[in-house]
Design an enzyme around this catalytic site. Structure first.
Site, short mmCIF file in Angstrom:
data_model
loop_
_atom_site.label_atom_id
_atom_site.label_comp_id
_atom_site.label_asym_id
_atom_site.label_seq_id
_atom_site.Cartn_x
_atom_site.Cartn_y
_atom_site.Cartn_z
CB SER A 124 -0.85 0.02 1.34
OG SER A 124 -1.40 1.20 1.48
CE1 TYR A 148 -3.72 -2.44 5.58
CE2 TYR A 148 -3.41 -0.03 4.90
CZ TYR A 148 -3.64 -1.57 4.60
OH TYR A 148 -3.85 -1.99 3.13
CE LYS A 152 -1.38 -4.51 3.44
NZ LYS A 152 -1.98 -5.90 2.72
P1 NAD Z 1 -10.91 -6.61 1.06
O1 NAD Z 1 -11.00 -6.56 2.52
O2 NAD Z 1 -12.02 -6.56 0.39
O3 NAD Z 1 -10.06 -8.28 0.88
C1 NAD Z 1 -9.59 -8.67 1.79
C2 NAD Z 1 -9.88 -10.13 1.59
O4 NAD Z 1 -8.94 -11.07 2.36
C3 NAD Z 1 -11.40 -10.31 2.34
O5 NAD Z 1 -12.29 -10.95 1.47
C4 NAD Z 1 -11.15 -10.91 3.59
O6 NAD Z 1 -12.15 -11.76 3.89
C5 NAD Z 1 -9.90 -11.97 3.54
N1 NAD Z 1 -9.26 -12.03 4.65
C6 NAD Z 1 -8.80 -11.02 5.58
N2 NAD Z 1 -8.00 -11.74 6.44
C7 NAD Z 1 -7.95 -13.13 6.27
C8 NAD Z 1 -7.23 -14.27 6.72
N3 NAD Z 1 -6.75 -14.22 7.81
N4 NAD Z 1 -7.22 -15.33 5.85
C9 NAD Z 1 -8.06 -15.53 4.83
N5 NAD Z 1 -8.75 -14.54 4.21
C10 NAD Z 1 -8.55 -13.35 4.74
O7 NAD Z 1 -9.91 -5.50 0.89
P2 NAD Z 1 -9.25 -5.21 -0.43
O8 NAD Z 1 -9.59 -3.64 -0.62
O9 NAD Z 1 -9.72 -5.88 -1.73
O10 NAD Z 1 -7.66 -5.15 -0.34
C11 NAD Z 1 -6.96 -6.20 -0.70
C12 NAD Z 1 -5.53 -6.06 -0.35
O11 NAD Z 1 -5.07 -4.92 -0.67
C13 NAD Z 1 -5.19 -5.97 1.39
O12 NAD Z 1 -4.17 -6.72 1.55
C14 NAD Z 1 -5.33 -4.73 1.51
O13 NAD Z 1 -4.56 -4.52 2.65
C15 NAD Z 1 -4.53 -4.18 0.20
N6 NAD Z 1 -4.82 -2.65 -0.12
C16 NAD Z 1 -5.93 -1.93 -0.21
C17 NAD Z 1 -6.18 -0.91 -0.42
C18 NAD Z 1 -7.75 -0.36 -0.56
O14 NAD Z 1 -7.71 0.86 -0.31
N7 NAD Z 1 -8.68 -1.14 -0.79
C19 NAD Z 1 -5.18 -0.14 -0.55
C20 NAD Z 1 -3.77 -0.61 -0.58
C21 NAD Z 1 -3.59 -1.94 -0.12
#
Ligand code: NAD
Ligand code: UDP
Length: 345
Positions: A124, A148, A152
Site C-alpha cells: 500500500s 496498518y 504492510k
Molecule cells: P478486502 O477486505 O475486500 O479483501 C481482503 C480479503 O481478505 C477479504 O475478502 C477478507 O475476508 C480476506 N481475509 C482477511 N483476513 C484473512 C485471513 N486471515 N485469511 C483469509 N482471508 C482473509 O480488501 P481489498 O480492498 O480488496 O484489499 C486487498 C488487499 O489490498 C489487502 O491486503 C489490503 O490491505 C490491500 N490494499 C487495499 C487498499 C484499498 O484501499 N482497498 C489499498 C492498498 C492496499
C-alpha cells in the site's frame, strides 16, 4: 498458470480473478470471509463463465493451507488477504499484526514447504506515510504512520529477506494508491461492512440516499481547494497490474512497484465528479481534519510503466460511473437478491 489467490473473494481480488480467468489462468481462491461475501463467487462465475476452486479458510491455519497446496499444483500466489482499516488497526494492533504479519509468514512458510517460488503481495501507498516529496517514487522514504501501514512494511521486509535467502524466489510488492471503481458490468464492486471509511463508497451511499451527507475531513490543507488530495486508481487497472506482474514470476528477487495514475484529485473534485455523473445531489458538511490524514499523496508510476508495461487507462469519470452503476444495481451490495439484479440488468 495455476494461481492461488488469498483473500480471493475480496474487492480487489475478485476483479483480478475475472481478469486472470479471462487470460486463461486457473485459480484457487482462499478466503475466511471476514470481510467479503460468498455471493462474489457467483458473480465471478457469471462474468467469466468459470467457477474457480474456493476454500473458506484462514491463511493463519497451517493445516488448511497445506491441504490446499497438497490438493493443487500451485505455480504462483497472489496474496491479497489481510485487514485494511487504518483506524481499527490503532484500536486492535495485535489483531492486525496477527492477521497481516503472522498470516503472511504462515503463507510464506507453506510456500517454502511446497517449493512455490513466486509471490505477488498487496502492499500500500500507506508505507510512505506523510510524503516529504511528491510524486512518490519507489525510492521515497518509508515512514508508515499507522499500525496498518507498519504491517504492510513489515511484510515487505520479510519478503525481501526471504528473497535474499532464496535466490530462486521471485516476489512483487505492489503498492496500491487509492483503489476505487467497480466492474463495468455493475456486477462486482466494493461492498464495505457498516459505515464506509473511504471517500468514494461514502459519497456513493449519500448519492443513493442511504446516508444523509458527506463529512469532508478538513478544508484547510495546503492544496488548491483546501481538501485532501489522493491518487485514485480504477480497480480494473489494478487488476491488469496483477496480470502484468505475473511476467516477473521467473525473475528472482524482490520487485516493488507503485500502482497509481500519477495525478491527484481533491475531495471536492471527487464530489463534483460524482454529482455530474449521477445527476444526484451530494450534501456535505465541512468537519475537522481526520487524525492521521495527509494533505496530498500521489504516485510516480513510471517504474511500472517501464518494467511491466503497465499504465492506468481509466479516468475519474470511468471510476465514478462504474461505482455509480454498481451502487444502483446493488443497493444492498452483495446482499441484493439475484432476482432484483436480473430485473435491472
Ligand atoms: P478486502 O477486505 O475486500 O479483501 C481482503 C480479503 O481478505 C477479504 O475478502 C477478507 O475476508 C480476506 N481475509 C482477511 N483476513 C484473512 C485471513 N486471515 N485469511 C483469509 N482471508 C482473509 O480488501 P481489498 O480492498 O480488496 O484489499 C486487498 C488487499 O489490498 C489487502 O491486503 C489490503 O490491505 C490491500 N490494499 C487495499 C487498499 C484499498 O484501499 N482497498 C489499498 C492498498 C492496499
Ligand atoms: N474523506 C472525507 N470524508 C470521508 C472519507 C474520506 O473527507 O468520509 C477524505 C479523507 O480525509 C482523504 C480522502 O477523502 O483526504 C481519501 O480518504 P480515504 O479514506 O478514501 O483514503 P486514504 O485516507 O486511505 O487515502
Amino acid at each position: 498458470m495455476n494461481i492461488l489467490v488469498t483473500g480471493g473473494t475480496g474487492y480487489i481480488a475478485s476483479h483480478t480473478a475475472v481478469k486472470l480467468l479471462a487470460a486463461g489462468h486457473q485459480l484457487v481462491l482462499v478466503d475466511n470471509l471476514a470481510n467479503s461475501n460468498i455471493a462474489v463467487l457467483d458473480r465471478i462465475a457469471l462474468l467469466s463463465g468459470q467457477k474457480p476452486h474456493f476454500y473458506q479458510a484462514d491463511i493463519g491455519n497451517y493445516a488448511a493451507l497445506s491441504a490446499i497446496f497438497t490438493a493443487h499444483q500451485i505455480d504462483a500466489v497472489i496474496h491479497f488477504a489481510g485487514l485494511k482499516a487504518v483506524g481499527e488497526s490503532a484500536q486492535k494492533p495485535l489483531h492486525y499484526y496477527r492477521e497481516n504479519v503472522a498470516g503472511s509468514l504462515q503463507l510464506l512458510e507453506v510456500m517454502q514447504e511446497f517449493a512455490v517460488k513466486s509471490l505477488i503481495f498487496s502492499s500500500s501507498a500507506t508505507v510512505y506515510g506523510d510524503p516529504r516529496e511528491l510524486p512518490l517514487t519507489e525510492q521515497s522514504p518509508i515512514q508508515p504512520q499507522s499500525v496498518y501501514g507498519r504491517t504492510k512494511w513489515m511484510v515487505e521486509q520479510i519478503i525481501a529477506d526471504h528473497c535474499s535467502a532464496d535466490p530462486s524466489f521471485s516476489a512483487v510488492c505492489l503498492r496500491y494508491f487509492n483503489p476505487v471503481g467497480a466492474h463495468p458490468s455493475g456486477l462486482m464492486g466494493e461492498d464495505p461492512n457498516g459505515i464506509p471509511n473511504n471517500l468514494l463508497p461514502f459519497i456513493s451511499q449519500v448519492a443513493i440516499g442511504r446516508r444523509e451527507q458527506l463529512s469532508v475531513f478538513g478544508n484547510d490543507y495546503p492544496t488548491a481547494d483546501g481538501t485532501g488530495v489522493r491518487d485514485y486508481i480504477h480497480v480494473q487497472d489494478l487488476a491488469e497490474g496483477h496480470r502484468l506482474a505475473l511476467k516477473l514470476t521467473h525473475t528472482p528477487g524482490c520487485h516493488r512497484f507503485n500502482l497509481g495514475t500519477g495525478s491527484g484529485v481533491s475531495v471536492l473534485e471527487m464530489v463534483d465528479a460524482f454529482r455530474a455523473v449521477s445527476g444526484h445531489p451530494v450534501p456535505l458538511i465541512i468537519c475537522p481534519r481526520r487524525t492521521g490524514d495527509v494533505a496530498a499523496c500521489y504516485a510516480d508510476a513510471a517504474k511500472a510503466q517501464h518494467e511491466l508495461g503497465w499504465q492506468a487507462q481509466l479516468n475519474l469519470t470511468d471510476m465514478v460511473a462504474d461505482t455509480w452503476r454498481w451502487q444502483q444495481l446493488n443497493p444492498q451490495g452483495y446482499q441484493t437478491p439475484p432476482a432484483k439484479l436480473k430485473e435491472k440488468l
